[in-house]
Design an enzyme around this catalytic site. Structure first.
Site, mmCIF file in Angstrom:
data_model
loop_
_atom_site.group_PDB
_atom_site.id
_atom_site.type_symbol
_atom_site.label_atom_id
_atom_site.label_comp_id
_atom_site.label_asym_id
_atom_site.label_seq_id
_atom_site.Cartn_x
_atom_site.Cartn_y
_atom_site.Cartn_z
ATOM 1 N N SER A 242 5.614 -10.280 5.581
ATOM 2 C CA SER A 242 6.268 -9.602 4.450
ATOM 3 C C SER A 242 7.623 -9.082 4.910
ATOM 4 O O SER A 242 7.807 -8.765 6.087
ATOM 5 C CB SER A 242 5.425 -8.401 3.997
ATOM 6 N N ASP A 243 8.578 -9.004 3.983
ATOM 7 C CA ASP A 243 9.768 -8.242 4.325
ATOM 8 C C ASP A 243 9.313 -6.793 4.513
ATOM 9 O O ASP A 243 8.260 -6.376 4.022
ATOM 10 C CB ASP A 243 10.856 -8.355 3.261
ATOM 11 N N TRP A 244 10.117 -6.025 5.225
ATOM 12 C CA TRP A 244 9.694 -4.695 5.670
ATOM 13 C C TRP A 244 9.557 -3.731 4.478
ATOM 14 O O TRP A 244 10.535 -3.216 3.982
ATOM 15 C CB TRP A 244 10.687 -4.194 6.706
ATOM 16 N N GLY A 246 7.728 -4.920 1.786
ATOM 17 C CA GLY A 246 7.630 -5.842 0.646
ATOM 18 C C GLY A 246 6.240 -5.937 0.040
ATOM 19 O O GLY A 246 6.060 -6.577 -0.989
#
Ligand code: BGC
Length: 747
Positions: A242-244, A246
């Site tokens: 995941s994006d940080w 997300g």
């Protein structure tokens, strides 16, 4: 060989199952969420390490503390600073991309990383997107051609590329919550192809799920994107990270194909895929199989990286800051700079004739590596243009430098880190220990919006300060310009403007640079205008300036490459990987207003952004896609087109260097359907070749177009189709400078 690979894969799958059987639920859950800001949890009992990750595309980011958004303050983590992805794409040279990948992979391994959070391959939809400097192009084919070798180069070092941000991460405004409505055809033809190629052609080991929503669902909880397309259609069996920050919902994320939840907060046990997931499994809401699927993908990644398993001892060790890395970075920087205009052959300058050189503009002396957001790095060094010019000219000439315009101090809104700031309102953070914070999804857009308003208000206040201070700075610069053998202006943007976390307010040069350039041109018709930035700017003085050189953020050797081009040691060969519009109002996102909005945007232009839009509307840009000049000239001749039974089309043509210097040409092949059944862009880039030639020499170029080069995505069939009919083949030096034409009929 193929059977060996299959057998190897089978063995690995068996090993994965064996390990999985031995693991407790706690151990599995430890693996699928962050245990530090840049590291996931491992299972020490079974000798399974955590994954160590790091940003980013321009080099390996400095070490952070495990549980605070604060750099660790080490003195051993400075690294090579690579040209940004936008600079890399401007080389139009897949070999340079491969080399840069190798450098990045080796440095990441050298710093002990398993996953490098790069490259950024989102399509540049609007020139105002704050992160465009981290992305490659407005065109999917060009992006693919650079991304694939880059990823291969990284992964040859036993480090995973984490290709980001999947999908359609096209704006920073409301970046955590914005919902993007995009039709299938646009996704499949514009926003997906580079990711598909990253997975299928480059074999990317990991993909980062974007912050934004696509068609109603956050990308990290989006079954359509992750399960159906990425895994189902493309066969991706690596890890989705995941994006940080997300991931928003436990059940949704657990039951779709995101494998590792990372975030910017240090309450690791409270991550959605940590304690809340464990509780949901224990009370029967979520099946444990959901966790197993994620662990399998992560273990497979670890086997591939030789972090575990029999090959463990064979893992490459990498190295950072080696002299050959710096050489490769220099070569790429040289090839990335784009000569936009060069009347009267103003460039290159003859060193022997320069006794007094006046250099004006803050970007001459500015260091850019330490800004921009997560792409920031601690560079071992960065040679700015002024230093490059001085090093290259030597002591025989006087170099006088003037700032020319005022740049206000960077407003540090909060001390610890902009990244966590972007997830919380600043007011919430002030005076608080970030260790205590968690995110509130209900207020996040509002918080973010308040920050944006504050930023704009600050920019307004800055204007008065800039105007006041510019009076004296302008006068000094103009006076100095009168008395010099040559005057070089070095302006443009910087990472106070080209940045993660917010979009640009307009496409204008900041700090009243336009006014200064106009004044300088009044006293020096031969002013050499050079600009450094991460995204296009308006150039209202463009017709008056005789020479314009553009550089993206080009890495630690920017200044060396810059001086090489200015003095003609290097013949420029960069080409625009995106359209430079005359004014922002000419762009489709300005017309339809579907950019930079809060809450939701509709990508109603479909395929028509970048040159596809300018073509369709017959709008002349300032500088078109694919444009870039050389100090020599090239001629094109003898196009032959042969359609094969295999539905391949073979092209040949000859390029000749008709000038007096060695140089490289980028021959671009566009396909233009004649009387298409479906709505199709007027033309689209399908392949290209970069050819270096000595003066007077020529080369026959052979290129192949495949069936996919003629195809479009038919949403009813949910498949690509290439209709029978006539297609014009355009071969040119840019999207506008077409030199050869022919027609091929597809049966
Ligand atoms: C960015 C990512 C980055 C991550 C880790 C996020 O804010 O969007 O590109 O890799 O942070 O720093």
């Amino acid at each position: 060989m193929k059977t060996e690979i299959r057998n190897g894969a089978k063995k690995t799958e068996k090993e994965i199952e064996k390990l999985l059987k031995k693991m407790t639920l706690e151990e599995k859950i430890a693996m699928i969420h962050g245990a530090a800001l840049f590291r996931s949890g491992g299972v020490p009992r079974l000798d399974i390490p955590g994954l160590s990750t790091s940003d980013g595309p321009m080099g390996v980011r400095a070490e952070f503390m495990d549980d605070r958004w604060i750099p660790a303050g080490n003195n051993d983590d400075a690294v090579s600073y690579l040209p940004s992805n936008s600079a890399l794409a401007s080389t139009w040279n897949p070999y340079r991309a491969y080399e840069m990948g190798k450098v990045l992979g080796a440095e990441a391994r050298g710093r002990g990383k398993d996953v490098i959070l790069a490259p950024g391959i989102n399509i540049k939809r609007s020139p105002l997107c704050g992160r465009n400097f981290e992305y490659m192009s407005e065109d999917p084919k060009l992006t693919e051609s650079i991304a694939v070798p880059f990823i291969k180069g990284i992964q040859e070092n036993d480090v995973a590329a984490c290709v980001k941000h999947f999908a359609a991460n096209v704006q920073e405004t409301d970046r955590l919550m914005v919902d993007e409505e995009i039709d299938d055809r646009t996704l499949y033809e514009l926003y997906f192809p580079a990711f598909k190629a990253a997975v299928q052609k480059a074999g990317a080991y990991s993909v980062m799920g974007a912050y934004n929503k696509v068609n109603g669902y956050h990308c990290c909880e989006n079954k359509a994107l992750l399960d159906w397309v990425l895994r189902g259609e493309w066969g991706f069996d690596g890890a989705v990270i995941s994006d940080w920050g997300g991931v928003h919902k436990t059940k949704e994320a657990a039951e779709c194909s995101v494998d590792l939840e990372m975030s910017v907060f240090p309450d690791f046990d409270q991550y959605k895929l940590a304690a809340p997931l464990k509780a949901a499994i224990e009370n029967g809401e979520i099946a444990e199989e959901a966790v197993d699927a994620k662990v399998r993908n992560l273990l497979r990644l670890m086997f591939r990286l030789k972090m575990i398993g029999k090959q463990k001892g064979e893992r490459k060790t990498g190295a950072y800051n080696t002299p050959d890395h710096r050489q490769m970075i220099l070569r790429t920087a040289e090839e990335s700079m784009i000569l936009l205009k060069n009347e009267k052959q103003l460039l290159p300058l003859d060193r022997k004739k320069i006794k007094k050189l006046v250099v004006i503009g803050q970007n001459a002396a500015k260091i850019h590596s330490d800004g921009g957001g997560s792409a920031e790095i601690k560079a071992l060094y960065e040679i700015c243009p002024l230093m490059g010019l001085k090093c290259s000219l030597g002591g025989g000439a006087q170099v006088a430098y003037y700032k020319g315009y005022h740049v206000p101090e960077k407003r540090k809104t909060f001390d610890h880190n902009w990244q966590a700031d972007s997830l919380n309102s600043l007011d919430d953070l002030k005076g608080t220990d970030i260790g205590q914070l968690t995110r509130n999804d209900d207020t996040i857009s509002e918080d973010h919006r308040r920050d944006a308003e504050e930023r704009l208000a600050q920019a307004e206040r800055d204007k008065a300060e800039i105007h006041e201070k510019n009076k004296a700075l302008f006068a000094q610069a103009v006076e100095a310009a009168k008395d010099a053998d040559a005057v070089i202006f070095v302006g443009g943007l910087n990472h106070d403007i080209d940045s993660e976390g917010f979009d640009r307010a307009d496409m204008k040069l900041p700090y009243e640079q336009d006014a200064l350039i106009e004044e300088l041109l009044k006293v020096r018709k031969d002013l050499i205008v050079t600009l450094i930035g991460g995204s296009p700017v308006e150039m209202p003085w463009k017709d008056k300036a005789q020479a314009i050189l553009w550089s993206y953020y080009a890495g630690m050797e920017t200044g060396t490459a810059f001086a090489g081009i200015v003095f003609g040691d290097i013949n420029p060969s960069g080409r625009l990987a995106e359209t430079f519009p005359k004014v922002y109002e000419d762009c489709v996102t300005a017309k339809n207003g579907q950019f930079g909005k809060w809450g939701s945007i509709r990508l109603e232009e479909g395929l028509y952004c970048g040159y596809r839009y300018f073509d369709r509307e017959h709008i002349a840009p300032a500088f078109c896609f694919g444009h870039g000049l050389s100090y020599t000239q090239f001629s094109y001749s003898g196009l032959t087109i042969r359609a094969e039974k295999t539905k391949e089309v073979k092209l040949t043509f000859t390029i000749r260097n008709t000038g007096k210097r060695i140089g490289a040409e980028v021959a671009q092949v566009y396909v233009a359907p004649i009387a298409p059944k479906a709505d199709r862009p007027d033309k689209e880039l399908k392949t290209y070749a970069k050819v270096e030639l000595a003066p007077g020499k020529s080369r026959k170029v052979s290129l192949t177009l495949h069936e996919e080069s003629f195809a479009y995505f038919d949403p009813d069939l949910h498949a690509f189709t290439a209709d029978a009919g006539d297609y014009e083949i355009l071969v040119g030096a840019s999207a506008e400078d077409i030199r050869l034409r022919g027609v091929v009929t597809l049966p």
